[in-house]
Design a protein around this motif. Structure first.
Motif, PDB file in Angstrom:
ATOM      1  N   ARG A   1     -73.131  17.393 -95.725  1.00  0.00           N
ATOM      2  CA  ARG A   1     -73.846  16.117 -95.722  1.00  0.00           C
ATOM      3  C   ARG A   1     -75.270  16.267 -96.231  1.00  0.00           C
ATOM      4  O   ARG A   1     -75.795  15.385 -96.921  1.00  0.00           O
ATOM      5  CB  ARG A   1     -73.879  15.550 -94.299  1.00  0.00           C
ATOM      6  N   GLU A   2     -75.907  17.375 -95.890  1.00  0.00           N
ATOM      7  CA  GLU A   2     -77.317  17.540 -96.256  1.00  0.00           C
ATOM      8  C   GLU A   2     -77.505  17.857 -97.741  1.00  0.00           C
ATOM      9  O   GLU A   2     -78.290  17.213 -98.426  1.00  0.00           O
ATOM     10  CB  GLU A   2     -77.948  18.653 -95.405  1.00  0.00           C
ATOM     11  N   ARG A   3     -76.788  18.880 -98.237  1.00  0.00           N
ATOM     12  CA  ARG A   3     -77.077  19.312 -99.616  1.00  0.00           C
ATOM     13  C   ARG A   3     -75.851  19.667-100.448  1.00  0.00           C
ATOM     14  O   ARG A   3     -75.802  19.358-101.631  1.00  0.00           O
ATOM     15  CB  ARG A   3     -78.003  20.538 -99.587  1.00  0.00           C
ATOM     16  N   ILE A   4     -74.864  20.345 -99.851  1.00  0.00           N
ATOM     17  CA  ILE A   4     -73.809  20.953-100.670  1.00  0.00           C
ATOM     18  C   ILE A   4     -73.002  19.910-101.429  1.00  0.00           C
ATOM     19  O   ILE A   4     -72.667  20.114-102.607  1.00  0.00           O
ATOM     20  CB  ILE A   4     -72.906  21.852 -99.793  1.00  0.00           C
ATOM     21  N   LEU A   5     -72.674  18.783-100.790  1.00  0.00           N
ATOM     22  CA  LEU A   5     -71.902  17.759-101.505  1.00  0.00           C
ATOM     23  C   LEU A   5     -72.677  17.220-102.709  1.00  0.00           C
ATOM     24  O   LEU A   5     -72.085  16.936-103.754  1.00  0.00           O
ATOM     25  CB  LEU A   5     -71.531  16.609-100.562  1.00  0.00           C
ATOM     26  N   TRP A   6     -73.991  17.093-102.570  1.00  0.00           N
ATOM     27  CA  TRP A   6     -74.805  16.629-103.696  1.00  0.00           C
ATOM     28  C   TRP A   6     -74.813  17.660-104.822  1.00  0.00           C
ATOM     29  O   TRP A   6     -74.754  17.293-106.010  1.00  0.00           O
ATOM     30  CB  TRP A   6     -76.231  16.334-103.226  1.00  0.00           C
ATOM     31  N   LEU A   7     -74.886  18.929-104.456  1.00  0.00           N
ATOM     32  CA  LEU A   7     -74.864  19.979-105.475  1.00  0.00           C
ATOM     33  C   LEU A   7     -73.498  20.068-106.149  1.00  0.00           C
ATOM     34  O   LEU A   7     -73.401  20.331-107.350  1.00  0.00           O
ATOM     35  CB  LEU A   7     -75.236  21.319-104.846  1.00  0.00           C
ATOM     36  N   LEU A   8     -72.427  19.841-105.385  1.00  0.00           N
ATOM     37  CA  LEU A   8     -71.077  19.812-105.970  1.00  0.00           C
ATOM     38  C   LEU A   8     -70.933  18.623-106.919  1.00  0.00           C
ATOM     39  O   LEU A   8     -70.292  18.732-107.970  1.00  0.00           O
ATOM     40  CB  LEU A   8     -70.027  19.753-104.866  1.00  0.00           C
ATOM     41  N   ALA A   9     -71.526  17.484-106.555  1.00  0.00           N
ATOM     42  CA  ALA A   9     -71.507  16.318-107.449  1.00  0.00           C
ATOM     43  C   ALA A   9     -72.258  16.634-108.743  1.00  0.00           C
ATOM     44  O   ALA A   9     -71.834  16.239-109.843  1.00  0.00           O
ATOM     45  CB  ALA A   9     -72.124  15.112-106.743  1.00  0.00           C
ATOM     46  N   GLY A  10     -73.372  17.379-108.621  1.00  0.00           N
ATOM     47  CA  GLY A  10     -74.112  17.796-109.813  1.00  0.00           C
ATOM     48  C   GLY A  10     -73.284  18.716-110.688  1.00  0.00           C
ATOM     49  O   GLY A  10     -73.296  18.603-111.921  1.00  0.00           O
ATOM     50  N   HIS A  11     -72.543  19.633-110.061  1.00  0.00           N
ATOM     51  CA  HIS A  11     -71.650  20.520-110.817  1.00  0.00           C
ATOM     52  C   HIS A  11     -70.608  19.699-111.567  1.00  0.00           C
ATOM     53  O   HIS A  11     -70.321  19.975-112.745  1.00  0.00           O
ATOM     54  CB  HIS A  11     -70.953  21.496-109.863  1.00  0.00           C
ATOM     55  N   LEU A  12     -70.038  18.705-110.897  1.00  0.00           N
ATOM     56  CA  LEU A  12     -69.022  17.860-111.524  1.00  0.00           C
ATOM     57  C   LEU A  12     -69.589  17.159-112.754  1.00  0.00           C
ATOM     58  O   LEU A  12     -68.937  17.110-113.806  1.00  0.00           O
ATOM     59  CB  LEU A  12     -68.510  16.834-110.510  1.00  0.00           C
ATOM     60  N   LEU A  13     -70.806  16.658-112.641  1.00  0.00           N
ATOM     61  CA  LEU A  13     -71.443  15.966-113.769  1.00  0.00           C
ATOM     62  C   LEU A  13     -71.659  16.923-114.939  1.00  0.00           C
ATOM     63  O   LEU A  13     -71.320  16.607-116.086  1.00  0.00           O
ATOM     64  CB  LEU A  13     -72.769  15.360-113.308  1.00  0.00           C
ATOM     65  N   VAL A  14     -72.228  18.100-114.652  1.00  0.00           N
ATOM     66  CA  VAL A  14     -72.479  19.091-115.710  1.00  0.00           C
ATOM     67  C   VAL A  14     -71.163  19.519-116.360  1.00  0.00           C
ATOM     68  O   VAL A  14     -71.072  19.649-117.591  1.00  0.00           O
ATOM     69  CB  VAL A  14     -73.222  20.312-115.129  1.00  0.00           C
ATOM     70  N   SER A  15     -70.143  19.724-115.534  1.00  0.00           N
ATOM     71  CA  SER A  15     -68.839  20.165-116.040  1.00  0.00           C
ATOM     72  C   SER A  15     -68.226  19.141-116.985  1.00  0.00           C
ATOM     73  O   SER A  15     -67.757  19.488-118.081  1.00  0.00           O
ATOM     74  CB  SER A  15     -67.899  20.421-114.859  1.00  0.00           C
ATOM     75  N   GLN A  16     -68.241  17.876-116.590  1.00  0.00           N
ATOM     76  CA  GLN A  16     -67.591  16.843-117.412  1.00  0.00           C
ATOM     77  C   GLN A  16     -68.358  16.606-118.709  1.00  0.00           C
ATOM     78  O   GLN A  16     -67.758  16.408-119.763  1.00  0.00           O
ATOM     79  CB  GLN A  16     -67.461  15.545-116.607  1.00  0.00           C
ATOM     80  N   VAL A  17     -69.681  16.659-118.634  1.00  0.00           N
ATOM     81  CA  VAL A  17     -70.489  16.479-119.847  1.00  0.00           C
ATOM     82  C   VAL A  17     -70.264  17.645-120.806  1.00  0.00           C
ATOM     83  O   VAL A  17     -70.107  17.454-122.020  1.00  0.00           O
ATOM     84  CB  VAL A  17     -71.986  16.341-119.489  1.00  0.00           C
ATOM     85  N   SER A  18     -70.226  18.867-120.261  1.00  0.00           N
ATOM     86  CA  SER A  18     -70.025  20.043-121.124  1.00  0.00           C
ATOM     87  C   SER A  18     -68.618  20.051-121.718  1.00  0.00           C
ATOM     88  O   SER A  18     -68.440  20.451-122.878  1.00  0.00           O
ATOM     89  CB  SER A  18     -70.296  21.331-120.351  1.00  0.00           C
ATOM     90  N   ARG A  19     -67.623  19.612-120.949  1.00  0.00           N
ATOM     91  CA  ARG A  19     -66.261  19.532-121.501  1.00  0.00           C
ATOM     92  C   ARG A  19     -66.173  18.492-122.614  1.00  0.00           C
ATOM     93  O   ARG A  19     -65.428  18.656-123.577  1.00  0.00           O
ATOM     94  CB  ARG A  19     -65.248  19.182-120.403  1.00  0.00           C
ATOM     95  N   LEU A  20     -66.938  17.438-122.467  1.00  0.00           N
ATOM     96  CA  LEU A  20     -66.899  16.352-123.446  1.00  0.00           C
ATOM     97  C   LEU A  20     -67.666  16.709-124.717  1.00  0.00           C
ATOM     98  O   LEU A  20     -67.233  16.390-125.834  1.00  0.00           O
ATOM     99  CB  LEU A  20     -67.496  15.089-122.809  1.00  0.00           C
ATOM    100  N   LEU A  21     -68.804  17.420-124.569  1.00  0.00           N
ATOM    101  CA  LEU A  21     -69.694  17.639-125.711  1.00  0.00           C
ATOM    102  C   LEU A  21     -69.689  19.072-126.240  1.00  0.00           C
ATOM    103  O   LEU A  21     -69.750  19.276-127.451  1.00  0.00           O
ATOM    104  CB  LEU A  21     -71.133  17.239-125.334  1.00  0.00           C
ATOM    105  N   VAL A  22     -69.672  20.051-125.337  1.00  0.00           N
ATOM    106  CA  VAL A  22     -69.795  21.454-125.773  1.00  0.00           C
ATOM    107  C   VAL A  22     -68.770  22.317-125.020  1.00  0.00           C
ATOM    108  O   VAL A  22     -69.136  23.212-124.258  1.00  0.00           O
ATOM    109  CB  VAL A  22     -71.233  21.986-125.540  1.00  0.00           C
ATOM    110  N   GLU A  23     -67.506  22.043-125.237  1.00  0.00           N
ATOM    111  CA  GLU A  23     -66.426  22.750-124.525  1.00  0.00           C
ATOM    112  C   GLU A  23     -66.552  24.265-124.661  1.00  0.00           C
ATOM    113  O   GLU A  23     -66.304  25.011-123.706  1.00  0.00           O
ATOM    114  CB  GLU A  23     -65.067  22.284-125.072  1.00  0.00           C
ATOM    115  N   LYS A  24     -66.968  24.722-125.824  1.00  0.00           N
ATOM    116  CA  LYS A  24     -67.068  26.159-126.088  1.00  0.00           C
ATOM    117  C   LYS A  24     -68.077  26.844-125.163  1.00  0.00           C
ATOM    118  O   LYS A  24     -67.919  28.015-124.799  1.00  0.00           O
ATOM    119  CB  LYS A  24     -67.463  26.373-127.556  1.00  0.00           C
ATOM    120  N   TYR A  25     -69.117  26.101-124.780  1.00  0.00           N
ATOM    121  CA  TYR A  25     -70.192  26.684-123.961  1.00  0.00           C
ATOM    122  C   TYR A  25     -70.096  26.276-122.494  1.00  0.00           C
ATOM    123  O   TYR A  25     -71.056  26.490-121.742  1.00  0.00           O
ATOM    124  CB  TYR A  25     -71.548  26.257-124.531  1.00  0.00           C
ATOM    125  N   LYS A  26     -68.972  25.726-122.101  1.00  0.00           N
ATOM    126  CA  LYS A  26     -68.812  25.262-120.715  1.00  0.00           C
ATOM    127  C   LYS A  26     -69.052  26.368-119.683  1.00  0.00           C
ATOM    128  O   LYS A  26     -69.776  26.131-118.698  1.00  0.00           O
ATOM    129  CB  LYS A  26     -67.414  24.661-120.511  1.00  0.00           C
TER     130      LYS A  26
END
Length: 297
Positions: A18-43
């Motif tokens: 509740r304090e931090r980890i879920l927010w950091l996991l949400a950030g990972h999800l955002l970075v992952s999806q953007v990198s898969r969409l734009l720079v799959e090679k550097y994911k």
């Protein structure tokens, strides 16, 4: 209605989530999806940088340095390509967690015991990941060493969904799947995310109901009610405890498993219902599948 406070693991991870980890996991999800969409090679490298930043943010520069140091030492020892030496290195690094002087020093880095315990849990799990990478390095031929470089070790060790509590995923599985480039579909991933969130929310609600209504762990912490209970009641309490343990790990492993799928990886299977088990051999193989695969490998 107050909850049963005696299950430390559930209370601890829910509080951190509740304090931090879920927010950091949400950030990972955002970075992952953007990198898969734009720079799959550097994911892998995008996720590595994010994992290192999340580690720094949550554990501080000193906690980050400890994990990086463990990874560097494990990689250096792996250069000798001796499995026995790798195991000895892992055991020695793990044993440093129990040296009183080191414990006291690490405690002083943080304001609360919970922060120190987070470092302790994280370093313990990272030790298994370092061991997996180092053993794969020892077993592979020199021509395959390019796929077992130090940057790939860091990408594996700092992969954030499995960072604090697992589940464990062998390096050979991780690297093969992370290198594989697949067609990316926002619609498909969105449907996986929505269904996954609904399932995890249901499991979380069920676990919260059990811990607020059943008081299984509080009963086990006192000898008096257990001594006066019948054998049938004791059997029911034992079954209730293992069922809660099962539901708890559906949540604790379900969240990282969902993110693994969103990253295009195949996570270890979630725990199988303990009520379906008739022998402890099957229980071991099907409850923590990632750890079982690690030991077999």
């Amino acid at each position: 209605m107050p909850q049963d406070p005696m299950d430390f693991e559930w209370s601890y991870w829910i509080e951190w989530g509740r304090e931090r980890i879920l927010w950091l996991l949400a950030g990972h999800l955002l970075v992952s999806q953007v990198s898969r969409l734009l720079v799959e090679k550097y994911k892998p490298w995008c996720l590595m940088v994010y994992g290192m930043a999340a580690c720094w943010l949550l554990l501080g520069i000193k906690g980050f340095a400890v994990i990086l140091l463990h990874a560097a030492i494990s990689f250096a020892v792996a250069q000798f390509q001796l499995s026995l030496l790798t195991w000895l290195c892992s055991l020695i690094l793990l044993s440093t967690l129990r040296i009183p002087a080191v414990e006291e020093t690490k405690r002083k880095w943080y304001d609360t015991e919970n922060e120190y315990y987070l470092l302790l849990f994280t370093v313990s799990v990272r030790c298994l990941f370092c061991t997996s990478f180092s053993l794969e390095y020892c077993w592979h031929a020199p021509t395959q060493k390019s796929s077992h470089s130090f940057p790939w070790m860091l990408a594996y060790v700092f992969y954030y969904p499995t960072f604090h509590n697992g589940p464990l995923m062998n390096f050979d599985e991780f690297s093969k799947q992370m290198r594989r480039q697949e067609a990316f579909s926002v619609k498909t991933n969105l449907s996986i995310l929505i269904v996954g969130i609904i399932r995890i929310f249901f499991w979380w609600c069920l676990a919260e109901l059990m811990i607020h209504l059943m008081y299984i762990h509080a009963l086990y912490s006192s000898a008096l009610p257990l001594e006066s209970a019948s054998y049938w009641a004791l059997g029911g309490l034992a079954l209730a405890q293992v069922l809660f343990f099962y539901v708890k790990y559906l949540v604790l492993y379900g969240v990282p498993a969902l993110l693994l799928r969103m990253d295009g990886l195949k996570p270890p299977a979630l725990p199988c219902c303990v009520s379906l088990m008739h022998s402890f051999t099957n229980m071991w193989r099907s409850f923590d599948v990632g750890l079982h695969r690690f030991l077999v490998r």
